[in-house]
Design a protein around this motif. Structure first.
Motif, PDB file in Angstrom:
ATOM      1  N   GLU B 176      -3.407   2.409 -10.776  1.00 38.61           N
ATOM      2  CA  GLU B 176      -3.692   3.109 -12.034  1.00 38.61           C
ATOM      3  C   GLU B 176      -2.681   4.226 -12.261  1.00 38.61           C
ATOM      4  N   GLU B 177      -2.437   4.998 -11.188  1.00 39.50           N
ATOM      5  CA  GLU B 177      -1.492   6.104 -11.301  1.00 39.50           C
ATOM      6  C   GLU B 177      -0.079   5.595 -11.601  1.00 39.50           C
ATOM      7  N   MET B 178       0.285   4.467 -10.987  1.00 45.49           N
ATOM      8  CA  MET B 178       1.615   3.898 -11.222  1.00 45.49           C
ATOM      9  C   MET B 178       1.769   3.507 -12.685  1.00 45.49           C
ATOM     10  N   GLU B 179       0.724   2.889 -13.244  1.00 49.10           N
ATOM     11  CA  GLU B 179       0.788   2.446 -14.632  1.00 49.10           C
ATOM     12  C   GLU B 179       0.900   3.645 -15.567  1.00 49.10           C
ATOM     13  N   GLN B 180       0.115   4.677 -15.282  1.00 47.28           N
ATOM     14  CA  GLN B 180       0.154   5.876 -16.111  1.00 47.28           C
ATOM     15  C   GLN B 180       1.540   6.527 -16.064  1.00 47.28           C
ATOM     16  N   TYR B 181       2.090   6.600 -14.838  1.00 52.46           N
ATOM     17  CA  TYR B 181       3.395   7.222 -14.655  1.00 52.46           C
ATOM     18  C   TYR B 181       4.481   6.383 -15.330  1.00 52.46           C
ATOM     19  N   ARG B 182       4.297   5.045 -15.289  1.00 52.60           N
ATOM     20  CA  ARG B 182       5.258   4.162 -15.948  1.00 52.60           C
ATOM     21  C   ARG B 182       5.287   4.452 -17.447  1.00 52.60           C
ATOM     22  N   GLN B 183       4.099   4.582 -18.056  1.00 51.05           N
ATOM     23  CA  GLN B 183       4.040   4.826 -19.498  1.00 51.05           C
ATOM     24  C   GLN B 183       4.699   6.153 -19.863  1.00 51.05           C
ATOM     25  N   GLU B 184       4.526   7.162 -18.982  1.00 53.07           N
ATOM     26  CA  GLU B 184       5.086   8.469 -19.288  1.00 53.07           C
ATOM     27  C   GLU B 184       6.590   8.521 -19.026  1.00 53.07           C
ATOM     28  N   GLN B 185       7.035   7.987 -17.876  1.00 53.38           N
ATOM     29  CA  GLN B 185       8.396   8.214 -17.414  1.00 53.38           C
ATOM     30  C   GLN B 185       9.329   7.025 -17.642  1.00 53.38           C
ATOM     31  N   TYR B 186       8.802   5.840 -17.459  1.00 56.11           N
ATOM     32  CA  TYR B 186       9.671   4.660 -17.507  1.00 56.11           C
ATOM     33  C   TYR B 186       9.095   3.636 -18.482  1.00 56.11           C
ATOM     34  N   PRO B 187       9.031   3.952 -19.783  1.00 63.35           N
ATOM     35  CA  PRO B 187       8.381   3.046 -20.739  1.00 63.35           C
ATOM     36  C   PRO B 187       9.082   1.693 -20.847  1.00 63.35           C
ATOM     37  N   ASP B 188      10.340   1.598 -20.393  1.00 61.08           N
ATOM     38  CA  ASP B 188      11.051   0.324 -20.504  1.00 61.08           C
ATOM     39  C   ASP B 188      10.782  -0.616 -19.335  1.00 61.08           C
ATOM     40  N   MET B 189      10.144  -0.096 -18.301  1.00 58.60           N
ATOM     41  CA  MET B 189       9.788  -0.972 -17.178  1.00 58.60           C
ATOM     42  C   MET B 189       8.645  -1.897 -17.594  1.00 58.60           C
ATOM     43  N   VAL B 190       8.606  -3.081 -16.971  1.00 57.91           N
ATOM     44  CA  VAL B 190       7.562  -4.051 -17.313  1.00 57.91           C
ATOM     45  C   VAL B 190       6.839  -4.491 -16.041  1.00 57.91           C
ATOM     46  N   ASN B 191       5.524  -4.391 -16.073  1.00 51.23           N
ATOM     47  CA  ASN B 191       4.714  -4.925 -14.983  1.00 51.23           C
ATOM     48  C   ASN B 191       4.322  -6.358 -15.326  1.00 51.23           C
ATOM     49  N   LEU B 192       4.893  -7.320 -14.605  1.00 49.76           N
ATOM     50  CA  LEU B 192       4.625  -8.728 -14.908  1.00 49.76           C
ATOM     51  C   LEU B 192       3.257  -9.183 -14.412  1.00 49.76           C
ATOM     52  N   THR B 193       2.624  -8.380 -13.558  1.00 49.35           N
ATOM     53  CA  THR B 193       1.328  -8.768 -12.996  1.00 49.35           C
ATOM     54  C   THR B 193       0.273  -7.702 -13.290  1.00 49.35           C
ATOM     55  N   PRO B 194      -0.269  -7.690 -14.529  1.00 52.93           N
ATOM     56  CA  PRO B 194      -1.331  -6.717 -14.826  1.00 52.93           C
ATOM     57  C   PRO B 194      -2.500  -6.875 -13.851  1.00 52.93           C
ATOM     58  N   THR B 195      -2.792  -8.097 -13.458  1.00 47.79           N
ATOM     59  CA  THR B 195      -3.694  -8.305 -12.321  1.00 47.79           C
ATOM     60  C   THR B 195      -2.807  -8.568 -11.111  1.00 47.79           C
ATOM     61  N   PRO B 196      -2.861  -7.665 -10.121  1.00 49.56           N
ATOM     62  CA  PRO B 196      -1.901  -7.769  -9.023  1.00 49.56           C
ATOM     63  C   PRO B 196      -2.139  -9.003  -8.162  1.00 49.56           C
ATOM     64  N   ILE B 197      -1.108  -9.405  -7.440  1.00 55.39           N
ATOM     65  CA  ILE B 197      -1.233 -10.483  -6.464  1.00 55.39           C
ATOM     66  C   ILE B 197      -2.012  -9.934  -5.265  1.00 55.39           C
ATOM     67  N   ALA B 198      -3.046 -10.662  -4.842  1.00 54.60           N
ATOM     68  CA  ALA B 198      -3.965 -10.114  -3.838  1.00 54.60           C
ATOM     69  C   ALA B 198      -4.113 -11.048  -2.644  1.00 54.60           C
ATOM     70  N   PRO B 199      -3.239 -10.921  -1.645  1.00 57.20           N
ATOM     71  CA  PRO B 199      -3.340 -11.794  -0.471  1.00 57.20           C
ATOM     72  C   PRO B 199      -4.365 -11.331   0.549  1.00 57.20           C
ATOM     73  N   GLY B 200      -5.069 -10.219   0.285  1.00 54.59           N
ATOM     74  CA  GLY B 200      -5.975  -9.689   1.310  1.00 54.59           C
ATOM     75  C   GLY B 200      -5.175  -9.080   2.450  1.00 54.59           C
ATOM     76  N   GLU B 201      -5.871  -8.803   3.554  1.00 56.44           N
ATOM     77  CA  GLU B 201      -5.180  -8.199   4.700  1.00 56.44           C
ATOM     78  C   GLU B 201      -4.625  -9.299   5.600  1.00 56.44           C
ATOM     79  N   ASP B 202      -3.808 -10.184   5.027  1.00 57.78           N
ATOM     80  CA  ASP B 202      -3.333 -11.358   5.754  1.00 57.78           C
ATOM     81  C   ASP B 202      -1.837 -11.488   5.511  1.00 57.78           C
TER      82      ASP B 202
END
Lengths: 334, 334
Positions: B176-202
């Motif tokens: 959440e903090e990364m997304e907020q900081y992206r909007q404020e500081q790096y608006p040109d960056m793109v997060n291709l995975t709004p739902t993150p890849i989740a391999p678990g602890e494996d």
């Protein structure tokens, strides 16, 4: 002069005298060497840590006296604690019922140990080695290895609370912990059963010569089974006080406590091969174990070195028992 | 009788011989503060590194440090040792508890005897301690990671995020903090995975899913792997694909897990909080608390070489995590 020697030798016939002597020496040494050790407040605070192992030392003395052993006591404690935690948090039971569940769980686990050991005739060492892993596994599985906290303050009082203030300590109040009084009560009952009733006589006879005990008309299997069941019940009670003390039920709690319990019993002069038991000795063993550990910690010895020293003392005691144990019973018993 | 006396003497001699290694609190130096510092366990790399900072701060501030802890990550051993420190009347305890609930009773006992209690690395129940030295606030982690990405993959980087499980609380707040900081500081960056890849602890699964992502997202510039399992897992995938020059991979992991990937250039920079600074700050906080320099409502305090450190409510913030690269990674063994 000769009379004096005989008197001394009579006094030292009793292993308990030796243990009291050792305890006095430990006290004197640490009082001199470790500031803050010889302090009623600190000692009584520390005594809370001896309640859970102490509650298990009493039945363990009986079991070892029959030449049996129960390696699963700490696992029963963990499983009972976990059942209590889940009963309180997830199954919506009031706290006192949840605590009853702990004792019932312990009784059931003990009955399982005793049933298999006495009626299927598998050596207790093997049975309880297996159930040690089994009960610990059940505790892990029930809780998914997550601790349960959030117990009510009234419950935590059982482990952390005090009954009364020692008179004459108004300036620096010193309190007597409730759990320690319970422990002393259990030891008193254990002493009565062991040394003042048929239970103790039969128990020692089973350890001395099981065949003879059977021919004497003792229901050996039943008595052994009951001893294991009672042991489980006291492990459940220990779980209540242990959990109240830490305010947390954990599946990996009291790891290795079974060895501490067995060590206290053996230091106390109960023969590991059965036939001879001492309840006062077991209490002294518990105190020696606890005082040694507390004193070393108070002198600033590192944790890892304490393990070594305690281990050395146990080896020494075991050697003494094995080598000289027969003398105390007049040589006629072994 | 002679042999019994021998038992008695042996029991007494052992602690005398072995106890000499102890570092008892020096007499007659009332003004020297004594701070007990306890890691989750002794003997592992992370806390060995922390110990360096702890002793550095102890020297600098002229206080006596007693650094000791359990040999396994066992909160019950921690509790007993902390109670010993209470009995020895140390001025403060700085502890990294293994369980927030189970350590609370002993910390409350310490505070009842006017000791200052600091937690570091992990917190206890907030009402059982005075201050928590927080090594990883969500904002500081998120900002460090986003800045690393911007510096290495450009301020218009297209990136994906690999987390642990979708329910991992810390990681979710960081994202959440990364997304907020992206909007404020790096608006040109793109997060291709709004739902993150989740391999678990494996870790093997993290490798597999990272490899899949490398083929799926052809326009990829960067990868965040924000658990200590995901980062080495993703690094393995990147190395096998031979795409380290095209895709910048960063995240959070320990130097030991990442060393081989840093050495071969697969990963150039990644982050984690610095355990040396963490230990250093914990001792500074403990001493400041005892000396009355840390009082409720304070917003910054001066922590030696770390300079002005922010305080929010009852938490002392270590500041941004440390960035590891090929030049400094060999200074750290954890």
């Amino acid at each position: 002069m000769n009379r004096m020697t005989r008197l001394l030798s009579n006094v030292f016939r009793y292993r308990e005298t030796v243990l009291v002597g050792a305890l006095v020496i430990l006290f004197a040494y640490f009082a001199w060497r470790a500031p803050g050790f010889f302090d009623a407040f600190n000692l009584l605070e520390r005594s809370r840590y001896w309640v859970a192992p102490g509650l298990m030392v009493v039945p363990m003395t009986f079991i070892i006296a029959t030449s049996g052993i129960d390696l699963s006591v700490a696992s029963i404690l963990a499983m009972s604690a976990m059942v209590m935690g889940l009963a309180f948090r997830d199954w919506g039971m009031p706290m006192y019922l949840a605590a009853c569940c702990a004792v019932l769980t312990g009784l059931a686990a003990g009955a399982l140990n005793g049933g298999i050991a006495s009626y299927v005739r598998i050596p207790p060492l093997v049975v309880t080695l297996a159930t040690m892993t089994l009960f610990r596994g059940v505790a892990m599985g029930l809780s998914r290895a997550r601790p349960v906290g959030g117990f009510p303050a009234s419950f935590q009082w059982l482990g952390q609370g005090n009954v009364f203030q020692i008179p004459g300590t108004a300036a620096n109040p010193v309190y007597v912990p409730f759990s320690v009084l319970v422990l002393l009560g259990v030891f008193a009952v254990g002493w009565g059963l062991m040394h003042r009733s048929w239970v103790g006589r039969f128990t020692e006879l089973i350890g001395e010569n099981e065949t003879a005990a059977r021919f004497a008309g003792i229901d050996v299997s039943l008595l052994k089974c009951l001893l294991f069941t009672a042991c489980g019940g006291l492990c459940g009670l220990a779980a209540v006080f242990h959990t109240a003390f830490y305010a947390t039920a954990k599946a990996d709690t009291a790891l290795g406590m079974e060895l501490e319990v067995i060590a206290c019993v053996v230091i106390g002069g109960t023969r590991i091969s059965g036939g001879r038991a001492s309840m006062p000795g077991a209490l002294l063993g518990l105190l020696i174990f606890g005082i040694l550990q507390f004193g070393l910690e108070m002198s600033g010895v590192r944790s890892r070195n304490i393990i070594i020293i305690v281990g050395l003392v146990l080896i020494l005691t075991a050697v003494m028992n094995e080598r000289f144990g027969n003398q105390y019973t007049g040589g006629g018993s072994g | 009788m002679k042999r019994n006396l021998a038992t008695l003497m042996l029991l007494a001699v052992v602690p005398i011989v072995m106890g000499c290694g102890g570092d008892s609190v020096p007499d007659g130096q009332e003004e020297t503060l004594v701070i007990g510092v306890m890691p989750k366990l002794v003997g592992i790399g992370f806390f060995n590194a922390a110990q360096r900072g702890i002793e550095e701060a102890g020297h600098e501030l002229g206080v006596q440090i007693d650094y000791d802890g359990p040999t396994t990550g066992d909160v019950e051993q921690q509790s007993r040792l902390a109670d010993t420190w209470v009995a020895r009347r140390y001025d403060a305890i700085a502890i990294a508890p293994n369980d927030p609930d189970a350590i609370a009773p002993v910390l409350s006992r310490a505070r009842a005897r006017n000791m200052d209690v600091i937690t570091w690395d992990a917190d206890a129940q907030p009402d059982a301690r005075d201050w928590f030295v927080n090594q990883a606030t969500a904002a500081s982690v998120a900002h460090t990671l986003m800045d690393l990405m911007a510096e290495n993959a450009g301020e218009d980087a297209k990136y994906i995020i690999i987390t642990g499980s979708l329910t991992a609380a810390n990681q979710n707040i960081w994202m959440e903090e990364m997304e907020q900081y992206r909007q404020e500081q790096y608006p040109d960056m793109v997060n291709l995975t709004p739902t993150p890849i989740a391999p678990g602890e494996d870790q093997a699964r993290a490798t597999q899913m990272a490899a899949d992502a490398l083929t799926t997202y052809t326009e990829l510039d960067g990868i965040f792997a924000i658990t200590s399992v995901a980062l080495p897992g993703a690094a393995e995938a990147l190395r096998r694909a031979g795409m380290a020059d095209a895709v910048f991979l960063t995240g959070l992991a320990t130097p030991n897990d990442m060393r081989e990937y840093v050495k071969d250039g697969t990963v150039t920079r990644f982050a984690l909080w610095n355990p040396v600074d963490l230990g250093y700050l914990a001792v500074h906080a403990a001493v400041a608390s005892v000396r009355g320099d840390l009082t409720p409502g304070i917003e910054v305090f001066n922590a030696g070489r770390l300079g002005a450190v922010s305080v929010v409510d009852d938490e002392i913030l270590l500041g941004p995590p440390m960035v590891f690269d090929a030049d400094n990674i060999d200074d750290y063994d954890f």
